[in-house]
Design a protein around this motif. Structure first.
Motif, PDB file in Angstrom:
ATOM      1  N   GLU A 381       0.826  -1.206   0.000  1.00 31.13           N
ATOM      2  CA  GLU A 381       0.000   0.000   0.000  1.00 31.13           C
ATOM      3  C   GLU A 381       0.855   1.247   0.000  1.00 31.13           C
ATOM      4  O   GLU A 381       0.536   2.247  -0.660  1.00 31.13           O
ATOM      5  N   LEU A 382       1.953   1.204   0.722  1.00 31.24           N
ATOM      6  CA  LEU A 382       2.822   2.363   0.768  1.00 31.24           C
ATOM      7  C   LEU A 382       3.392   2.642  -0.622  1.00 31.24           C
ATOM      8  O   LEU A 382       3.453   3.786  -1.082  1.00 31.24           O
ATOM      9  N   ALA A 383       3.807   1.581  -1.304  1.00 27.15           N
ATOM     10  CA  ALA A 383       4.345   1.758  -2.655  1.00 27.15           C
ATOM     11  C   ALA A 383       3.281   2.338  -3.573  1.00 27.15           C
ATOM     12  O   ALA A 383       3.561   3.220  -4.392  1.00 27.15           O
ATOM     13  N   ILE A 384       2.047   1.867  -3.445  1.00 29.05           N
ATOM     14  CA  ILE A 384       0.974   2.370  -4.308  1.00 29.05           C
ATOM     15  C   ILE A 384       0.703   3.837  -4.027  1.00 29.05           C
ATOM     16  O   ILE A 384       0.499   4.637  -4.930  1.00 29.05           O
ATOM     17  N   ARG A 385       0.714   4.211  -2.757  1.00 29.19           N
ATOM     18  CA  ARG A 385       0.508   5.617  -2.405  1.00 29.19           C
ATOM     19  C   ARG A 385       1.581   6.494  -3.020  1.00 29.19           C
ATOM     20  O   ARG A 385       1.360   7.664  -3.305  1.00 29.19           O
ATOM     21  N   ARG A 386       2.760   5.925  -3.196  1.00 27.36           N
ATOM     22  CA  ARG A 386       3.850   6.703  -3.775  1.00 27.36           C
ATOM     23  C   ARG A 386       3.883   6.614  -5.280  1.00 27.36           C
ATOM     24  O   ARG A 386       4.860   7.019  -5.899  1.00 27.36           O
TER      25      ARG A 386
END
Lengths: 428, 547
Positions: A381-386
Motif C-alpha cells: 500500500e505504501l508503494a501504491i501511495r507513492r
C-alpha cells in the motif's frame, strides 16, 4: 498515454536531461552548465554568506546564529534554489520541442542539493522539536550529543509532552494536547518546519498524527511537519535526530519542489514531478516534503541506471550480478560506459516507486504468518501511495530481525515493495 | 452513448446535496454496477465499470486513504467513488489526483452506503426500470387533466428532466420553453407537423458545443406528440420535448410519457371547449326566448329579462346589431375558439361584445341611450374590420365577414336590427372581392344592395339558380368552372382580368368559359340571359333560409 518520460540529474553546476519512451529507449539527451557567475550574485541584494566547512569558518564574520532564532526565515527563493531551477528550465527547453514537451507524462529529478544545507549549517533555519514521550526519556532531552554549531543553528522551541506508546503498543500516557497546542503557538512565526517524534510511533502512529493535525491548524499548510513514524527503525532518539535534520532541510526541499513545478509549467511540461531517493527509487514531489532526507544520495542511487545502459554484467561465483556504480568510481581502469554521464538521468527516468515497512509486529492469533502478511500488505500500500501501479507492484523479501529481551512474542520485519510508476491520464 | 453513466445517475435526482469533488471528465463512462464498499484495499477486487459507495467508517475523504482508494480504483477501472463529505474541506491534492486519474470522486451528505447502492443499482443493471419509473410518474401526475397549458408544460418538463413546449396547429408557442420550440422550425420537423394524419415523431439535433469540456457532446433528441380531440381528426396542438444524453433504453418510455400527457391535455381542451359551448348555447337559447317573447303583450317575461340582465344584456335603449360569419376557413381552425378571439379583439378596441351563436354565425348588439349617442356607422365598421382582420392574421386561411343592421329602440328594435345585420352579412358573404375588402357591410350603406337581398331571397331565383348551375357543378364537382364563370361575369367578361385574378393563363380561362357555354342551357351572349346567370351564380352555396 504517451509513455514519454524525462529524467534529469541536477547539481548546482550542471544539469543532464534525457527523454525516454515507454520501451525505455533514449530518444534525446542534453546537458547544460551553470553560467560562470558566482552563486552569490544571482539574486541582487542578498549578501554573500559565510561559509563553514567541517565546523571551521572560511568566510567573513556573520552574527552568531543563536541570535537568529526569532527571525522567520522565509525570504523567498534563495540563490542556490534559483540556480537549480534556472538549469532545470534551460535543459528542458533544449531537450525537446514544445509539442513533445507537452506530451511528457512524468519527469523525475535526481538532486541532493536541497539537502546540501546540512553541510552549511549556518543556512539552516530553526525548527520546532516536539517529543511525545513524557514521563519517559526526560533525562535525555532533544539535541543531546549534537555538534554545538549544528544544534545552535536548528534549535527552535523544544517541548517534551506527555504521550507515546510502549514497545507492545500500550499507551505510555494520554496525549497532552494542551501542551502540543502551547508548543504550536510558540512555533508560530519563529520556525520554518517542525519535527515530531513519539515513543513507539512506528508501532502506533496515532499520537504523532493527532499532534500533526493540531499543529497543522495552528501553523497552516506552509510549515512542513516531519513525523518519525515515516522513518523506520525502533529507537526514539535515532528517529528524533533524523526528523530534526529532516525538518531542517524540509523548507528547502519544499521550496525546490514548488519552484521546480512552476518551472515545468513555464517550460510547457504538464507532467507529474518525482524526485529520486537515495536507493534509486522515486517519490512524488508532494511526498518528498515528508521524507526530505530521502533525497540524500539521489544522484548515486539514480546512477544504478548505468548497468542498464551499459549492458554490462559479470559473474561472481556463478551468481550473475550487475556492475555497481561504486566499483566504477573506485576503479578508474574499469570499463566506463560510453554514455556514463547519462547514467543518473536514465536511472531517474526509469526509476520505480517503492515503499518500505520496517517495524515491530506483535504476534496475535495468527502468529508470525499474520505479521508477515500485514507487513507485506502495508509495504504494498505504501508503494501504491507513492505512485506504483497496483497491477505490477512486487513485494520483496521479508527480512526478519530478532527481538531479544522482550517478554512478549514479537518480531521486527522489514520489507520493501517496488513497482513501475502508474501511468495517469488516457482513461477517458 | 448507450448504457447508464454516473453523470446520468446523478442527474436522476435520486440524491440531493451531492458534490463532484474531482474527476468530472470520467462522468460519461459506462457504469456496470453500484456496490457498497468494504475496505479501501478491497477496491482492487471490484470489477471494471463499478461504482463503489463508502460509508464514513470505511473511507474518510480528508485522509490519505482517499488517495490510495483513487489509485486502486483507477487501476481496477472503476467508474466512480462515492463517499461521505467530511466536516473539513477535502484536500486539494485529493481532488487534483481524481482529476488526473479521470476517476469521478463524489461526496455525499450523510447517507447510508448500502441504501445509496441499493437505490442506484437497479437503474444500472436494468435501465428499463428507470424507464418504468418515468412512465409511472407521468401517469400518476397526469391522472387528472392539467388546469392550464402552463401547468402541462411545467409538470411534464419536471418529470422528463428537459424543456417542453406546447405549440398550436400552426406551430406557434402556446406555453413552455423556447428551447423546445426553436428546433420545430427545421424543415423536416415542420413537414412532420403539417402532415394530414398526425403521428408522434422522434428527431435528432446536431450537437451543440459540449457543456463539460473533454466530454463527447451527445446530440439532443426532440420528440413530438400530437394532441388530438378526435381520433381521426387533425392535431389541435403538438407537445414537444427536447432531451439531451438520452440512452436508447429510455426512448420508448419517454415517447409513451409524452403520449400520456397529450391525452390528459386533450381532456382539458375538450372540457374547456365544452364549457364554452355550453355557455354559448345558453346565450343562444336566451336570445331565442327574448325574440319569441317580443310579440307578446308586455314584452319578454320578467324572468327572461332578469336572466338577460344577469348576462349583461341591455334590452332598453337604442340598439345596433352586428352579425358575423365565417366566409372561408381551413381544417385546422376550430370555430368555437374564434368567437372568443373576436370578443377579445372587440373588447380591447373599446367595443365590449358578447357573441351569441346563431345558425349561420354569431351576433351581438351594442346599446346606447339614444340615437344621437349611438356609434357612427363608419366608426363601427372600422372597429369591426380591424378586429376581424386581426383574428384572420392569427389563422392561416381564415376569412371572416360581418353585417351591421340599423339602429332601433327597445327590445323589438333588437330583433329588427339583428335581422338587418344578418342580411347585410349575407351580402358580405356573396362578395368575391380580393381578401380584405368588403369585409363588413352596413345595411344602410348601399340601398342597391338591399334590392339584391330581396332578389337573392326570392324562391324563384333560387330554383332558377339551381337549374342553371347544376350542370356546371355536375361537370366539375370541384367548383372550378363555377368560380371561373362567376369571376368572368363579375369582371365584365374580361378573360384577361379573370386570368390574372385566378393566376392562370388567359387561354385556360377561355377554354373553361367555352365549356361552360356548352353546358349551360341559356345563351351567355344574350344580355338578359346573362344577367340572370350572373345573379344566379352569385346566389350559389348561400343558405338563405337559416335564421
Amino acid at each position: 498515454m504517451s509513455g514519454l518520460r524525462v529524467g534529469v540529474a541536477l547539481t548546482g553546476h550542471r544539469a543532464v536531461a534525457v527523454l525516454i519512451d515507454h520501451d525505455d529507449a533514449v530518444l534525446a539527451h542534453h546537458a547544460v552548465e551553470a553560467s560562470s557567475l558566482p552563486a552569490g550574485d544571482r539574486s541582487p541584494g542578498r549578501p554573500s554568506r559565510a561559509m563553514y566547512q567541517n565546523g571551521d569558518k572560511v568566510g567573513p564574520d556573520v552574527p552568531d546564529p543563536v541570535h537568529r532564532e526569532n527571525t522567520a526565515h522565509r525570504a523567498g527563493p534563495r540563490a542556490a534554489t534559483g540556480g537549480l531551477i534556472d538549469l532545470l528550465g534551460r535543459v528542458l527547453t533544449c531537450l525537446a520541442d514544445a509539442p513533445t514537451r507537452a506530451r511528457v507524462e512524468r519527469i523525475v529529478v535526481a538532486t541532493e542539493d536541497p539537502v546540501g544545507l546540512l553541510e552549511r549549517p549556518v543556512e539552516l533555519a530553526p525548527v520546532g522539536i516536539l517529543r511525545i514521550a513524557a514521563p519517559a526519556t526526560t533525562s535525555v532531552p532533544p539535541l543531546t550529543g549534537w555538534p554545538p554549531r549544528l544544534a545552535a543553528a536548528v534549535r527552535g522551541p523544544v517541548a517534551v509532552v506527555g504521550g507515546g506508546h510502549q514497545y507492545d503498543g500500550r499507551e505510555l500516557a494520554p496525549l497532552d494536547l494542551a501542551a502540543v497546542a502551547a508548543f504550536g503557538r510558540a512555533c508560530r512565526g519563529t520556525v520554518c518546519a517542525v519535527a515530531v517524534a513519539g515513543a513507539g510511533a512506528p508501532t502506533n502512529p496515532v499520537h504523532e498524527e493527532r499532534a500533526r493535525s493540531v499543529l497543522l491548524e495552528l501553523l497552516g499548510p506552509d510549515v512542513p511537519i516531519v513525523t518519525s513514524h515515516d522513518v523506520g527503525g525502533a529507537g526514539l532518539l535515532e528517529r528524533e535526530n533524523t526528523v530534526v535534520l529532516g525538518a531542517a532541510v524540509a523548507p528547502a526541499v519544499e521550496e525546490f519542489a514548488s519552484a521546480a513545478t512552476s518551472a515545468l509549467v513555464e517550460a510547457g511540461v504538464d507532467a507529474d514531478l518525482y524526485l529520486v531517493t537515495g536507493d534509486g527509487t522515486v517519490l512524488p514531489a508532494g511526498l518528498a516534503i515528508r521524507h526530505p532526507l530521502a533525497l540524500l544520495g539521489a544522484p548515486h542511487g539514480a546512477a544504478r541506471g548505468a548497468p542498464v545502459e551499459a549492458g554490462l554484467f559479470s559473474e561472481v561465483a556463478g551468481v550473475r550480478t550487475s556492475i555497481r556504480p561504486l566499483r566504477v568510481a573506485e576503479t578508474p581502469e574499469a570499463v566506463r560506459p560510453p554514455r556514463g554521464e547519462l547514467a543518473a538521468a536514465i536511472g531517474a527516468a526509469t526509476g520505480q516507486a517503492s515503499g518500505t515497512v520496517d517495524a515491530v509486529f506483535f504476534y496475535g492469533e495468527g502468529g508470525r504468518d499474520e505479521c508477515v502478511a500485514t507487513a507485506r500488505r502495508s509495504a504494498r500500500e505504501l508503494a501504491i501511495r507513492r505512485g506504483a501501479d497496483p497491477r505490477t507492484v512486487r513485494v520483496g523479501e521479508v527480512r526478519e530481525g530478532a527481538m531479544t529481551y522482550i517478554p512478549v512474542r514479537c518480531v521486527r520485519l522489514r520489507v520493501t515493495a517496488t513497482g513501475p510508476v502508474m501511468a495517469t491520464g488516457g482513461l477517458r | 452513448m448507450s448504457g447508464v453513466t454516473l453523470g446520468r445517475l446523478l442527474a436522476m435526482g435520486l440524491l440531493t446535496g451531492y458534490e463532484v469533488l474531482g474527476g468530472a471528465g470520467g462522468l460519461d463512462r459506462r457504469v456496470r454496477m453500484v456496490v457498497p464498499g468494504t475496505t479501501v484495499a478491497g477496491v482492487e477486487e471490484l470489477a471494471p465499470g463499478s461504482v463503489v459507495v463508502f460509508g464514513p467508517e470505511q473511507l474518510v475523504l480528508d485522509d490519505l486513504s482517499a488517495d490510495l482508494a483513487l489509485r486502486l480504483g483507477r487501476s481496477a477501472g472503476l467508474a466512480g467513488i462515492l463517499a461521505e463529505l467530511p466536516g473539513r474541506p477535502v484536500p486539494l491534492v485529493t481532488r487534483r489526483l481524481a482529476d488526473k486519474l479521470g476517476l469521478p470522486l463524489v461526496g455525499l451528505p450523510a447517507v447510508s452506503a448500502a441504501a445509496v447502492a441499493a437505490t442506484f443499482d437497479p437503474y444500472v443493471r436494468a435501465p428499463e426500470i428507470a424507464g418504468l419509473r418515468l412512465l409511472g410518474t407521468t401517469a400518476q401526475r397526469f391522472q387528472t387533466a392539467p388546469a392550464s397549458p402552463a401547468q402541462l408544460t411545467s409538470t411534464l418538463s419536471a418529470t422528463l428532466g428537459g424543456p417542453v413546449a406546447l405549440v398550436d396547429a400552426e406551430g406557434r408557442l402556446v406555453s413552455g420553453d423556447a428551447d423546445a420550440h426553436d428546433p420545430l422550425g427545421r424543415a423536416d420537423i415542420r413537414a412532420h407537423l403539417d402532415r394530414s394524419r398526425p403521428v408522434a415523431g422522434t428527431f435528432e439535433l446536431e450537437p451543440g458545443p459540449p457543456a463539460v469540456p473533454a466530454r463527447l457532446a451527445d446530440p439532443d433528441t426532440v420528440l413530438v406528440a400530437p394532441v388530438q380531440l378526435d381520433r381521426d381528426g387533425p392535431a389541435a396542438f403538438w407537445l414537444a420535448a427536447r432531451l439531451s444524453g438520452l440512452p436508447g433504453a429510455l426512448l420508448g418510455p419517454v415517447r409513451q410519457s409524452l403520449g400520456v400527457a397529450a391525452l390528459s391535455f386533450a381532456v382539458y381542451v375538450a372540457g374547456h371547449t365544452a364549457i364554452l359551448e355550453r355557455e354559448s348555447r345558453r346565450r343562444s337559447l336566451l336570445l331565442g326566448e327574448i325574440l319569441d317573447q317580443i310579440g307578446e303583450a308586455g314584452g319578454p317575461a320578467p324572468r327572461t329579462v332578469e336572466r338577460a340582465a344577469a348576462l349583461g344584456w341591455r334590452l332598453a335603449g337604442w340598439h345596433t346589431a352586428v352579425h358575423l360569419a365565417v366566409k372561408e376557413s381551413s381544417a385546422t381552425i376550430r370555430a368555437g375558439e374564434l368567437a372568443g378571439e373576436v370578443e377579445d379583439r372587440l373588447t380591447s378596441s373599446g367595443l365590449p361584445a358578447r357573441l351569441v351563436e346563431r345558425v349561420d354565425g354569431w351576433a351581438f348588439w351594442t346599446t346606447s341611450e339614444s340615437e344621437a349617442a349611438a356609434l357612427e356607422p363608419g366608426e363601427l365598421r372600422r372597429i369591426l374590420g380591424d378586429a376581424l382582420h386581426a383574428v384572420e392574421t392569427d389563422h392561416r386561411g381564415l376569412v371572416l365577414c360581418a353585417g351591421v343592421g340599423g339602429g332601433y329602440p327597445g327590445t323589438a328594435g333588437i330583433a329588427r336590427s339583428l335581422d338587418e345585420a344578418r342580411q347585410a352579412c349575407l351580402l358580405a358573404r356573396t362578395e368575391s372581392g380580393a381578401p380584405g375588402t368588403n369585409r363588413v357591410e352596413h345595411v344602410d350603406a348601399v340601398s342597391m344592395k338591399r334590392l339584391l337581398v330581396g332578389w337573392y331571397g326570392s324562391g324563384t331565383l333560387r330554383s332558377v339558380a339551381d337549374e342553371i348551375v347544376t350542370p356546371l357543378i355536375t361537370a366539375d364537382p370541384g367548383g372550378e368552372l363555377v368560380r371561373t364563370l362567376r369571376l368572368y361575369l363579375d369582371l365584365e367578361s374580361s378573360a384577361t382580368l379573370t386570368a390574372a385574378r385566378l393566376g392562370v393563363h388567359r387561354n385556360t380561362v377561355m377554354q373553361r368559359i367555352d365549356r361552360a357555354r356548352r353546358l349551360l342551357s341559356v345563351d351567355l351572349d344574350d344580355p338578359d340571359d346573362r344577367i340572370v346567370v350572373h345573379l344566379a351564380i352569385r346566389a350559389v352555396g348561400i343558405d338563405w333560409d337559416g335564421r
